[in-house]
Design a protein around this motif. Structure first.
Motif, PDB file in Angstrom:
ATOM      1  N   GLY A 228       0.781  -1.229   0.000  1.00 20.26           N
ATOM      2  CA  GLY A 228       0.000   0.000   0.000  1.00 20.26           C
ATOM      3  C   GLY A 228       0.811   1.276   0.000  1.00 20.26           C
ATOM      4  O   GLY A 228       0.243   2.369   0.135  1.00 20.26           O
ATOM      5  N   ILE A 229       2.111   1.192  -0.145  1.00 19.72           N
ATOM      6  CA  ILE A 229       2.945   2.400  -0.206  1.00 19.72           C
ATOM      7  C   ILE A 229       3.972   2.226  -1.337  1.00 19.72           C
ATOM      8  O   ILE A 229       4.270   1.112  -1.765  1.00 19.72           O
ATOM      9  CB  ILE A 229       3.685   2.679   1.119  1.00 19.72           C
ATOM     10  N   SER A 230       4.522   3.338  -1.782  1.00 24.25           N
ATOM     11  CA  SER A 230       5.505   3.314  -2.859  1.00 24.25           C
ATOM     12  C   SER A 230       6.847   2.821  -2.330  1.00 24.25           C
ATOM     13  O   SER A 230       7.131   2.882  -1.126  1.00 24.25           O
ATOM     14  CB  SER A 230       5.667   4.713  -3.457  1.00 24.25           C
ATOM     15  N   GLU A 231       7.673   2.347  -3.249  1.00 22.09           N
ATOM     16  CA  GLU A 231       9.017   1.907  -2.890  1.00 22.09           C
ATOM     17  C   GLU A 231       9.820   3.053  -2.271  1.00 22.09           C
ATOM     18  O   GLU A 231      10.596   2.860  -1.334  1.00 22.09           O
ATOM     19  CB  GLU A 231       9.737   1.376  -4.130  1.00 22.09           C
ATOM     20  N   GLU A 232       9.612   4.252  -2.813  1.00 21.95           N
ATOM     21  CA  GLU A 232      10.342   5.420  -2.321  1.00 21.95           C
ATOM     22  C   GLU A 232      10.014   5.703  -0.856  1.00 21.95           C
ATOM     23  O   GLU A 232      10.908   5.922  -0.029  1.00 21.95           O
ATOM     24  CB  GLU A 232      10.010   6.640  -3.178  1.00 21.95           C
ATOM     25  N   LEU A 233       8.711   5.700  -0.530  1.00 24.98           N
ATOM     26  CA  LEU A 233       8.307   5.955   0.847  1.00 24.98           C
ATOM     27  C   LEU A 233       8.794   4.849   1.768  1.00 24.98           C
ATOM     28  O   LEU A 233       9.232   5.118   2.895  1.00 24.98           O
ATOM     29  CB  LEU A 233       6.779   6.080   0.930  1.00 24.98           C
ATOM     30  N   TRP A 234       8.745   3.616   1.288  1.00 28.78           N
ATOM     31  CA  TRP A 234       9.193   2.510   2.129  1.00 28.78           C
ATOM     32  C   TRP A 234      10.680   2.625   2.445  1.00 28.78           C
ATOM     33  O   TRP A 234      11.121   2.381   3.572  1.00 28.78           O
ATOM     34  CB  TRP A 234       8.908   1.176   1.427  1.00 28.78           C
ATOM     35  N   GLU A 235      11.463   3.027   1.453  1.00 27.76           N
ATOM     36  CA  GLU A 235      12.898   3.190   1.667  1.00 27.76           C
ATOM     37  C   GLU A 235      13.176   4.306   2.666  1.00 27.76           C
ATOM     38  O   GLU A 235      14.078   4.188   3.507  1.00 27.76           O
ATOM     39  CB  GLU A 235      13.612   3.491   0.337  1.00 27.76           C
ATOM     40  N   GLU A 236      12.421   5.398   2.581  1.00 29.98           N
ATOM     41  CA  GLU A 236      12.602   6.499   3.526  1.00 29.98           C
ATOM     42  C   GLU A 236      12.328   6.043   4.957  1.00 29.98           C
ATOM     43  O   GLU A 236      13.071   6.368   5.891  1.00 29.98           O
ATOM     44  CB  GLU A 236      11.670   7.655   3.158  1.00 29.98           C
ATOM     45  N   GLY A 237      11.230   5.318   5.127  1.00 30.94           N
ATOM     46  CA  GLY A 237      10.901   4.824   6.455  1.00 30.94           C
ATOM     47  C   GLY A 237      11.894   3.797   6.962  1.00 30.94           C
ATOM     48  O   GLY A 237      12.185   3.730   8.164  1.00 30.94           O
ATOM     49  N   LYS A 238      12.444   3.007   6.060  1.00 31.35           N
ATOM     50  CA  LYS A 238      13.419   1.989   6.440  1.00 31.35           C
ATOM     51  C   LYS A 238      14.677   2.630   7.004  1.00 31.35           C
ATOM     52  O   LYS A 238      15.258   2.140   7.988  1.00 31.35           O
ATOM     53  CB  LYS A 238      13.750   1.125   5.232  1.00 31.35           C
ATOM     54  N   GLN A 318      -0.697  11.736  -1.842  1.00 35.81           N
ATOM     55  CA  GLN A 318      -0.290  10.415  -1.358  1.00 35.81           C
ATOM     56  C   GLN A 318      -1.228   9.324  -1.861  1.00 35.81           C
ATOM     57  O   GLN A 318      -1.472   8.335  -1.174  1.00 35.81           O
ATOM     58  CB  GLN A 318      -0.261  10.403   0.176  1.00 35.81           C
ATOM     59  N   ARG A 319      -1.763   9.509  -3.057  1.00 30.48           N
ATOM     60  CA  ARG A 319      -2.723   8.535  -3.569  1.00 30.48           C
ATOM     61  C   ARG A 319      -2.098   7.171  -3.816  1.00 30.48           C
ATOM     62  O   ARG A 319      -2.777   6.142  -3.791  1.00 30.48           O
ATOM     63  CB  ARG A 319      -3.346   9.069  -4.852  1.00 30.48           C
ATOM     64  N   ASP A 320      -0.791   7.130  -4.073  1.00 28.08           N
ATOM     65  CA  ASP A 320      -0.107   5.858  -4.258  1.00 28.08           C
ATOM     66  C   ASP A 320       0.285   5.222  -2.929  1.00 28.08           C
ATOM     67  O   ASP A 320       0.785   4.092  -2.906  1.00 28.08           O
ATOM     68  CB  ASP A 320       1.154   6.043  -5.114  1.00 28.08           C
ATOM     69  N   ASP A 321       0.060   5.962  -1.849  1.00 23.12           N
ATOM     70  CA  ASP A 321       0.434   5.475  -0.518  1.00 23.12           C
ATOM     71  C   ASP A 321      -0.811   5.256   0.335  1.00 23.12           C
ATOM     72  O   ASP A 321      -0.867   5.648   1.511  1.00 23.12           O
ATOM     73  CB  ASP A 321       1.376   6.471   0.166  1.00 23.12           C
ATOM     74  N   TRP A 322      -1.816   4.611  -0.241  1.00 26.94           N
ATOM     75  CA  TRP A 322      -3.086   4.426   0.460  1.00 26.94           C
ATOM     76  C   TRP A 322      -2.928   3.619   1.753  1.00 26.94           C
ATOM     77  O   TRP A 322      -3.687   3.798   2.707  1.00 26.94           O
ATOM     78  CB  TRP A 322      -4.091   3.702  -0.445  1.00 26.94           C
ATOM     79  N   GLY A 323      -1.921   2.763   1.810  1.00 30.69           N
ATOM     80  CA  GLY A 323      -1.718   1.951   3.005  1.00 30.69           C
ATOM     81  C   GLY A 323      -1.371   2.768   4.230  1.00 30.69           C
ATOM     82  O   GLY A 323      -1.528   2.304   5.360  1.00 30.69           O
ATOM     83  N   ALA A 324      -0.898   4.002   4.009  1.00 33.30           N
ATOM     84  CA  ALA A 324      -0.498   4.857   5.128  1.00 33.30           C
ATOM     85  C   ALA A 324      -1.680   5.621   5.725  1.00 33.30           C
ATOM     86  O   ALA A 324      -1.558   6.172   6.821  1.00 33.30           O
ATOM     87  CB  ALA A 324       0.579   5.836   4.679  1.00 33.30           C
ATOM     88  N   THR A 325      -2.812   5.658   5.022  1.00 29.79           N
ATOM     89  CA  THR A 325      -3.932   6.476   5.494  1.00 29.79           C
ATOM     90  C   THR A 325      -5.284   5.762   5.496  1.00 29.79           C
ATOM     91  O   THR A 325      -6.084   5.957   6.415  1.00 29.79           O
ATOM     92  CB  THR A 325      -4.060   7.747   4.629  1.00 29.79           C
TER      93      THR A 325
END
Length: 359
Positions: A228-238, A318-325
């Motif tokens: 539910g999130i983009s690879e970019e956002l996941w990498e930032e959180g990682k 953040q439409r590509d990051d629906w898992g976050a919201t």
């Protein structure tokens, strides 16, 4: 034949036998809730009056510690404080009318409705998910997130919560029901233990399912799956280890949701065998009802905030990051289901009322 004269203080408000009337309730603990609510709302209304006049320390709107979460992110103290002051002072007046003995000329449904409106305004506009988040951080021994805004949110929520409790007491008193348990003597309906057992089970399983859906996304992120999130956002959180912390919080929520099953299981009424020193003893009613009620309120408030932010356009990028919201937006279902399951548990276990002796 000796004539028995009934003392006025023993008469009931609605003619229901065994239900204390207005005179007998002057020093009733149930009515005392209304006076406490009045005092809390009055003091908080006066505090906002002080801030409206230029005092330091205003906690909401543009002065919020995290204004991006506020419903009034771009509204300054000079415009917002007077409105909030008027709201709390008006709520204090309603709370006083609810607390005073006897009936009001104002219809009960108007006073009760005003209480509900005040609570909805605080839950949907002033309070947000930070109350729930701070509770989780307290359990993790992280106290740095607690700030002045969160403290004010808690005070506002408790104040209108007391007002709602007073409204329930007033509605019972003016309708002739017992002010302690709400029974009218009919002995039938959805509040009976048998009926509560049926609808309470459905509510409990709903309250278990919703937080597990939310937790599944956080566990996936911690396991390296950007659900539910983009690879970019996941990498930032990682890089910041955010997903580990998120999984820990989600696990706490999941464990709490499993405790909800105690509201419909045997071990929620009698301590299990493995609890040394307590096994075989009855679980105190308040031990389950109080924390479950508090969590249901906080979860609902948090979910409403995410829905509000969605309509405010905060997630448009953040439409590509629906898992976050999106999972958080169904939290009100969790909160309402938990509240219903808790109410059913209360109806099943409350027993005979000490006040009116109905059971």
């Amino acid at each position: 034949m000796t004539q028995v004269v009934e003392h006025p203080s023993s008469r009931t408000a609605g003619g229901a036998e065994g239900v204390p009337g207005p005179v007998g309730e002057r020093f009733d603990r149930a009515a005392l809730i209304g006076y406490v609510a009045f005092l809390a709302l009055l003091l908080y209304g006066l505090a906002h009056t002080y801030w409206a006049l230029g005092g330091d320390g205003f906690p909401f709107g543009a002065d919020d510690a995290n204004p991006e979460y506020s419903a009034f992110e771009h509204v300054g103290r000079d415009r917002l404080a007077p409105w909030i002051a008027g709201g709390f002072l008006g709520s204090a007046a309603v709370a006083l009318l609810l607390a005073l003995p006897g009936r009001r000329r104002i219809p009960a449904r108007v006073l009760v409705g005003a209480s509900g409106f005040s609570a909805a305004a605080v839950f949907c506009a002033l309070a947000d998910f930070r109350i729930l988040g701070n509770l989780a951080y307290v359990f993790m021994l992280k106290f740095g997130a607690i700030n002045w805004t969160v403290i004010n949110q808690l005070f506002a929520v408790v104040s209108v919560g007391l007002m709602l409790a007073s409204a329930i007491v007033y509605q019972r008193r003016t309708s002739g029901a017992c002010t302690g348990c709400g029974r009218t003597g009919s002995g039938a309906g959805w509040t009976t233990p048998e009926a509560a057992a049926r609808w309470g089970k459905r509510a409990a399983w709903t309250a278990v399912a919703v937080p597990l859906l939310y937790a599944s996304t956080r566990w996936a992120w911690a396991l390296g799956i950007p659900l539910g999130i983009s690879e970019e956002l996941w990498e930032e959180g990682k890089e910041d280890n955010l997903w580990i912390a998120g999984a820990a919080l989600a696990t706490m929520g999941a464990l709490g949701s499993l405790l909800t099953l105690g509201l419909v299981q045997r071990w929620g009424e009698v301590f299990p065998r493995w609890m040394v020193g307590l096994r075989g003893r009855r679980v105190p009613l308040s031990l389950a009802v109080v924390p479950a009620t508090l969590v249901s309120v906080m979860v609902t408030i948090a979910g409403v905030m995410y829905i509000r932010l969605h309509f405010q356009g905060a997630f448009d990028n953040q439409r590509d990051d629906w898992g976050a919201t999106v999972p958080e937006m169904i939290w009100p279902v969790w909160g309402i289901a938990l509240a219903a399951a808790t109410l059913a548990y209360y109806f099943r276990r409350r027993g005979a009322c000490r006040r009116c002796t109905r059971g």
